[in-house]
Write a protein that holds these residues in place. Structure first.
Motif, mmCIF file in Angstrom:
data_model
loop_
_atom_site.group_PDB
_atom_site.id
_atom_site.type_symbol
_atom_site.label_atom_id
_atom_site.label_comp_id
_atom_site.label_asym_id
_atom_site.label_seq_id
_atom_site.Cartn_x
_atom_site.Cartn_y
_atom_site.Cartn_z
ATOM 1 N N LEU A 1 0.842 -1.200 0.000
ATOM 2 C CA LEU A 1 0.000 0.000 0.000
ATOM 3 C C LEU A 1 0.869 1.239 0.000
ATOM 4 C CD1 LEU A 1 -2.687 -0.908 2.705
ATOM 5 C CD2 LEU A 1 -2.996 -0.882 0.227
ATOM 6 N N GLU A 2 0.296 2.322 -0.465
ATOM 7 C CA GLU A 2 0.971 3.616 -0.434
ATOM 8 C C GLU A 2 0.221 4.532 0.519
ATOM 9 O OE1 GLU A 2 1.195 5.139 -4.412
ATOM 10 O OE2 GLU A 2 1.944 3.253 -5.215
ATOM 11 N N ALA A 3 0.899 5.537 1.036
ATOM 12 C CA ALA A 3 0.250 6.519 1.910
ATOM 13 C C ALA A 3 -0.956 7.107 1.191
ATOM 14 C CB ALA A 3 1.236 7.614 2.298
ATOM 15 N N GLY A 4 -2.077 7.160 1.889
ATOM 16 C CA GLY A 4 -3.287 7.717 1.299
ATOM 17 C C GLY A 4 -4.203 6.693 0.652
ATOM 18 N N ASP A 5 -3.721 5.452 0.468
ATOM 19 C CA ASP A 5 -4.591 4.412 -0.077
ATOM 20 C C ASP A 5 -5.758 4.187 0.871
ATOM 21 O OD1 ASP A 5 -3.186 3.924 -2.388
ATOM 22 O OD2 ASP A 5 -2.223 2.091 -1.667
ATOM 23 N N ARG A 6 -6.927 3.913 0.294
ATOM 24 C CA ARG A 6 -8.122 3.639 1.079
ATOM 25 C C ARG A 6 -8.418 2.154 1.017
ATOM 26 N NH1 ARG A 6 -12.141 8.586 -0.530
ATOM 27 N NH2 ARG A 6 -10.885 10.210 0.411
ATOM 28 N N VAL A 7 -8.684 1.579 2.180
ATOM 29 C CA VAL A 7 -8.979 0.151 2.252
ATOM 30 C C VAL A 7 -10.355 -0.062 2.864
ATOM 31 C CG1 VAL A 7 -6.550 -0.519 2.387
ATOM 32 C CG2 VAL A 7 -7.828 -0.123 4.483
ATOM 33 N N LEU A 8 -10.943 -1.214 2.524
ATOM 34 C CA LEU A 8 -12.256 -1.582 3.035
ATOM 35 C C LEU A 8 -12.113 -2.588 4.164
ATOM 36 C CD1 LEU A 8 -14.132 -2.101 -0.337
ATOM 37 C CD2 LEU A 8 -14.260 -0.115 1.174
ATOM 38 N N ILE A 9 -13.007 -2.501 5.118
ATOM 39 C CA ILE A 9 -13.027 -3.467 6.210
ATOM 40 C C ILE A 9 -13.807 -4.699 5.788
ATOM 41 C CG2 ILE A 9 -13.859 -3.874 8.556
ATOM 42 C CD1 ILE A 9 -13.151 -0.944 9.152
ATOM 43 N N ASP A 10 -14.912 -4.515 5.102
ATOM 44 C CA ASP A 10 -15.738 -5.637 4.659
ATOM 45 C C ASP A 10 -15.187 -6.248 3.377
ATOM 46 O OD1 ASP A 10 -17.596 -5.337 6.742
ATOM 47 O OD2 ASP A 10 -18.621 -3.758 5.634
ATOM 48 N N ALA A 11 -15.293 -7.562 3.280
ATOM 49 C CA ALA A 11 -14.864 -8.254 2.063
ATOM 50 C C ALA A 11 -15.876 -8.011 0.949
ATOM 51 C CB ALA A 11 -14.718 -9.742 2.327
ATOM 52 N N VAL A 12 -15.382 -7.690 -0.208
ATOM 53 C CA VAL A 12 -16.202 -7.476 -1.403
ATOM 54 C C VAL A 12 -15.506 -8.158 -2.574
ATOM 55 C CG1 VAL A 12 -17.225 -5.314 -0.609
ATOM 56 C CG2 VAL A 12 -15.078 -5.263 -1.844
ATOM 57 N N SER A 13 -16.093 -8.082 -3.730
ATOM 58 C CA SER A 13 -15.498 -8.707 -4.912
ATOM 59 C C SER A 13 -14.616 -7.722 -5.653
ATOM 60 C CB SER A 13 -16.598 -9.186 -5.854
ATOM 61 O OG SER A 13 -17.388 -10.158 -5.228
ATOM 62 N N PRO A 14 -13.412 -8.145 -6.075
ATOM 63 C CA PRO A 14 -12.577 -7.273 -6.896
ATOM 64 C C PRO A 14 -13.347 -6.821 -8.138
ATOM 65 C CG PRO A 14 -11.304 -9.135 -6.150
ATOM 66 C CD PRO A 14 -12.747 -9.402 -5.774
ATOM 67 N N GLY A 15 -13.197 -5.555 -8.492
ATOM 68 C CA GLY A 15 -13.875 -4.984 -9.646
ATOM 69 C C GLY A 15 -15.216 -4.362 -9.293
ATOM 70 N N GLU A 16 -15.740 -4.698 -8.106
ATOM 71 C CA GLU A 16 -17.011 -4.121 -7.675
ATOM 72 C C GLU A 16 -16.855 -2.617 -7.485
ATOM 73 O OE1 GLU A 16 -20.109 -4.796 -3.970
ATOM 74 O OE2 GLU A 16 -18.688 -6.380 -4.494
ATOM 75 N N ARG A 17 -17.882 -1.860 -7.851
ATOM 76 C CA ARG A 17 -17.843 -0.410 -7.684
ATOM 77 C C ARG A 17 -18.395 -0.061 -6.322
ATOM 78 N NH1 ARG A 17 -15.904 2.089 -11.233
ATOM 79 N NH2 ARG A 17 -16.764 4.105 -11.596
ATOM 80 N N VAL A 18 -17.721 0.875 -5.644
ATOM 81 C CA VAL A 18 -18.146 1.292 -4.312
ATOM 82 C C VAL A 18 -18.022 2.808 -4.174
ATOM 83 C CG1 VAL A 18 -17.481 -0.874 -3.194
ATOM 84 C CG2 VAL A 18 -15.831 0.982 -3.339
ATOM 85 N N ARG A 19 -18.769 3.328 -3.220
ATOM 86 C CA ARG A 19 -18.577 4.718 -2.804
ATOM 87 C C ARG A 19 -17.915 4.669 -1.448
ATOM 88 N NH1 ARG A 19 -24.088 7.680 -3.111
ATOM 89 N NH2 ARG A 19 -24.990 5.723 -3.782
ATOM 90 N N PHE A 20 -16.909 5.478 -1.255
ATOM 91 C CA PHE A 20 -16.112 5.441 -0.039
ATOM 92 C C PHE A 20 -16.589 6.492 0.948
ATOM 93 C CE2 PHE A 20 -12.337 3.573 1.671
ATOM 94 C CZ PHE A 20 -11.954 4.453 2.648
ATOM 95 N N ARG A 21 -16.781 6.063 2.194
ATOM 96 C CA ARG A 21 -17.113 6.981 3.279
ATOM 97 C C ARG A 21 -16.104 6.722 4.387
ATOM 98 N NH1 ARG A 21 -20.885 6.497 7.900
ATOM 99 N NH2 ARG A 21 -21.087 4.364 7.156
ATOM 100 N N ALA A 22 -15.297 7.704 4.670
ATOM 101 C CA ALA A 22 -14.256 7.549 5.678
ATOM 102 C C ALA A 22 -14.876 7.484 7.073
ATOM 103 C CB ALA A 22 -13.272 8.703 5.602
ATOM 104 N N ILE A 23 -14.250 6.675 7.951
ATOM 105 C CA ILE A 23 -14.649 6.631 9.349
ATOM 106 C C ILE A 23 -13.459 7.048 10.195
ATOM 107 C CG2 ILE A 23 -16.424 4.858 9.038
ATOM 108 C CD1 ILE A 23 -14.380 2.815 10.067
#
Length: 75
Positions: free
Chosen positions: A45-67
């Motif tokens: 990973l690089e600084a600033g990369d956003r990661v998900l806590i929940d498992a999803v499928s690669p290629g799936e589109r998501v909207r990111f909401r920071a916590i």
């Protein structure tokens, strides 16, 4: 990163789901220090990369909401 974001952890190796341009990518990472709530990522990973806590499928589109991260000041 939060330990909840680590998937398929095996010693110093794990996978995370990173969001790039609204799409999910599964990324292998190499871990350093491992704490009770968060772990150090040495490679993958690089600084600033956003990661998900929940498992999803690669290629799936998501909207990111920071916590907020516990113990970290917000701006």
């Amino acid at each position: 990163i939060p330990n909840d974001a680590l998937h398929q952890r095996d010693g110093s190796r794990a996978a995370v789901f990173r969001v790039r341009d609204g799409k999910v990518e599964r990324i292998p990472v190499r871990l350093g220090l491992f704490g009770t709530g968060a772990s150090e990522v040495l490679e993958g990973l690089e600084a600033g990369d956003r990661v998900l806590i929940d498992a999803v499928s690669p290629g799936e589109r998501v909207r990111f909401r920071a916590i907020p991260v516990p113990g970290r000041a917000t701006q």
